[in-house]
Design an enzyme around this catalytic site. Structure first.
Site, PDB file in Angstrom:
ATOM      1  N   HIS A  52       0.840  -1.207   0.000  1.00 52.22           N
ATOM      2  CA  HIS A  52       0.000   0.000   0.000  1.00 52.22           C
ATOM      3  C   HIS A  52       0.882   1.267   0.000  1.00 52.22           C
ATOM      4  CE1 HIS A  52      -2.879  -2.855   2.184  1.00 52.22           C
ATOM      5  NE2 HIS A  52      -3.586  -2.469   1.160  1.00 52.22           N
TER       6      HIS A  52
ATOM      7  N   VAL B 205       4.147  -5.367  -5.106  1.00 51.29           N
ATOM      8  CA  VAL B 205       5.243  -5.361  -4.119  1.00 51.29           C
ATOM      9  C   VAL B 205       5.263  -6.716  -3.427  1.00 51.29           C
ATOM     10  CG1 VAL B 205       6.163  -4.242  -2.065  1.00 51.29           C
ATOM     11  CG2 VAL B 205       5.025  -2.882  -3.813  1.00 51.29           C
TER      12      VAL B 205
HETATM   13  P1  AMP Z   1      -6.662  -3.611  -0.396  1.00 48.11           P
HETATM   14  O1  AMP Z   1      -6.424  -2.837   0.847  1.00 48.11           O
HETATM   15  O2  AMP Z   1      -6.183  -5.022  -0.330  1.00 48.11           O
HETATM   16  O3  AMP Z   1      -8.060  -3.467  -0.934  1.00 48.11           O
HETATM   17  O4  AMP Z   1      -5.723  -2.951  -1.495  1.00 48.11           O
HETATM   18  C1  AMP Z   1      -5.749  -1.567  -1.741  1.00 48.11           C
HETATM   19  C2  AMP Z   1      -4.905  -1.296  -2.956  1.00 48.11           C
HETATM   20  O5  AMP Z   1      -3.571  -1.749  -2.718  1.00 48.11           O
HETATM   21  C3  AMP Z   1      -5.396  -2.037  -4.209  1.00 48.11           C
HETATM   22  O6  AMP Z   1      -5.239  -1.192  -5.337  1.00 48.11           O
HETATM   23  C4  AMP Z   1      -4.452  -3.213  -4.267  1.00 48.11           C
HETATM   24  O7  AMP Z   1      -4.282  -3.722  -5.580  1.00 48.11           O
HETATM   25  C5  AMP Z   1      -3.179  -2.599  -3.757  1.00 48.11           C
HETATM   26  N1  AMP Z   1      -2.247  -3.626  -3.254  1.00 48.11           N
HETATM   27  C6  AMP Z   1      -2.491  -4.554  -2.294  1.00 48.11           C
HETATM   28  N2  AMP Z   1      -1.421  -5.347  -2.136  1.00 48.11           N
HETATM   29  C7  AMP Z   1      -0.477  -4.924  -3.025  1.00 48.11           C
HETATM   30  C8  AMP Z   1       0.837  -5.344  -3.363  1.00 48.11           C
HETATM   31  N3  AMP Z   1       1.422  -6.384  -2.759  1.00 48.11           N
HETATM   32  N4  AMP Z   1       1.486  -4.673  -4.321  1.00 48.11           N
HETATM   33  C9  AMP Z   1       0.908  -3.630  -4.960  1.00 48.11           C
HETATM   34  N5  AMP Z   1      -0.322  -3.170  -4.691  1.00 48.11           N
HETATM   35  C10 AMP Z   1      -1.018  -3.814  -3.742  1.00 48.11           C
END
Ligand code: AMP
Length: 279
Positions: free
Chosen positions: A37, A176
Site C-alpha cells: 500500500h 510489491v
Molecule cells: P486492499 O487494501 O487489499 O483493498 O488494497 C488496496 C490497494 O492496494 C489495491 O489497489 C491493491 O491492488 C493494492 N495492493 C495490495 N497489495 C499490493 C501489493 N502487494 N502490491 C501492490 N499493490 C497492492
C-alpha cells in the site's frame, strides 16, 4: 495529515487544495496497511502534489461466507503509516454513511468481471465497482492508483472510469513482494508458520510457467503448473493465461498476456499474477 470521516468535509478539504492549483492523487485501501500500500502512496506522489488515501472495509465486496467481520482492522497504526508517507488527507468513512438505509444503486462492469476472481467470488467486482465509483466521485482526484496485485480489479475500474466518463486517470502500480517473492497482502496474516513457508512457491511456479510458455503449449504448461501447486499443498481455484488488455482467454502466446492464479493454502486464498510476453 487531516483525518476526515465525512464526505462534505472531504470535499471541502480537497477543494481547498484545488484552489491552490494542486494536482490530487487518490489511493483507496481497505486498511491493514503494508509496504505494498505504501508503495502505491509513493507512486501516487510522483503523479500529483497532494495524496488522499482512504481506509474503508467495503461490506459490498464480501460474500456471505467471506471474512468481512474478521478482516484485519488497525485504524490507528494505519493512520500513522499514512502520516509517515506525508499523506495530506486520510479519508475514513463509516459503512452507514457510505451505504445508508435505502441505498439502491448497483454498478456492474460486464465482460472483464467474468471468470477468474469473478467466477469464484460472485458479486465481488460489482461491490468493488460500486465503492470505488462512489469514492472517486467523493474525492474527484486527477489520478487514482491501484495495484497490479489485483489485476482484474484494475481492469474493471479502468473500464468503469472510461464508460462513466469520469475525468480521472486510472493508473496501475507494480506488485510489491516480500523478499521470498510472496505478494504482500493484508490477508497474509491468516497464514500459519508452515503455510507462510510454502506460500512463495506460488510466485516461483508462475515464473517457471512463464518460462515454459515460450516453448510448450499453453494447455500442457497450465496443467503442469496446477499439478505443481497441488503437490505443494495448494488447492487451485484458477490458473489461467489471459490477454493483458481485456482478459480474454488465450490458447497460445501471441500477444502480451497475463498469467493469473488464485489458490487456497489452508483457509487463506492467495492471488498473484505476472506479465508474460511473446518472444
Ligand atoms: P486492499 O487494501 O487489499 O483493498 O488494497 C488496496 C490497494 O492496494 C489495491 O489497489 C491493491 O491492488 C493494492 N495492493 C495490495 N497489495 C499490493 C501489493 N502487494 N502490491 C501492490 N499493490 C497492492
Amino acid at each position: 495529515m487531516q483525518i476526515i470521516r465525512t464526505s462534505p468535509e472531504l470535499r471541502a478539504a480537497v477543494n481547498a487544495y484545488r484552489k491552490q492549483g494542486k494536482r490530487i492523487a487518490f489511493v483507496p485501501t481497505m486498511g491493514a496497511l503494508h509496504a505494498g500500500h505504501l508503495a502505491l502512496i509513493e507512486f501516487a506522489r510522483k503523479h500529483a502534489d497532494v495524496v488522499v488515501s482512504s481506509i474503508f472495509v467495503n461490506p459490498k465486496q464480501f460474500g456471505p461466507n467471506e471474512d468481512y467481520q474478521t478482516y484485519p482492522r488497525q485504524e490507528e497504526a494505519d493512520c500513522e503509516k499514512l502520516a509517515s508517507k506525508n499523506v495530506e488527507i486520510a479519508y475514513l468513512p463509516d459503512a452507514k454513511s457510505m451505504f445508508p438505509e435505502g441505498f439502491s444503486t448497483k454498478i456492474s462492469v460486464e465482460g472483464i468481471k467474468e471468470g477468474l476472481c469473478g467466477a469464484s467470488r460472485p458479486g465481488f467486482f460489482d461491490g468493488v465497482a460500486l465503492v470505488v465509483s462512489k469514492l472517486l466521485i467523493q474525492v474527484m482526484p486527477d489520478v487514482a492508483v491501484f495495484g497490479e496485485k489485483d489485476y482484474q480489479q484494475l481492469l474493471v475500474i479502468t473500464q468503469m472510469a472510461k464508460d462513466l466518463d469520469l475525468p480521472i486517470e486510472i493508473k496501475g502500480a507494480p506488485i510489491v513482494r516480500e523478499q521470498d517473492g510472496l505478494a504482500m497482502s493484508s490477508r497474509n496474516v491468516y497464514l500459519n508458520v508452515e503455510e507462510r513457508q510454502i506460500a512463495p512457491t506460488i510466485f516461483q511456479t508462475l515464473q517457471l510457467i512463464a518460462g515454459k510458455l515460450q516453448q510448450e503449449s499453453v494447455e500442457s504448461v497450465l496443467n503442469w503448473g496446477k499439478e505443481q501447486l497441488a503437490s505443494k499443498g495448494f488447492r487451485v481455484d484458477y490458473l489461467e493465461l489471459r490477454d493483458a488488455a481485456m482478459l480474454k482467454p488465450l490458447d497460445n502466446l501471441h500477444k502480451p498476456a497475463r498469467l493469473l492464479v488464485a489458490a487456497f493454502l489452508g483457509k487463506c486464498r492467495l492471488i498473484d499474477n505476472i506479465a508474460v510476453n511473446p518472444r
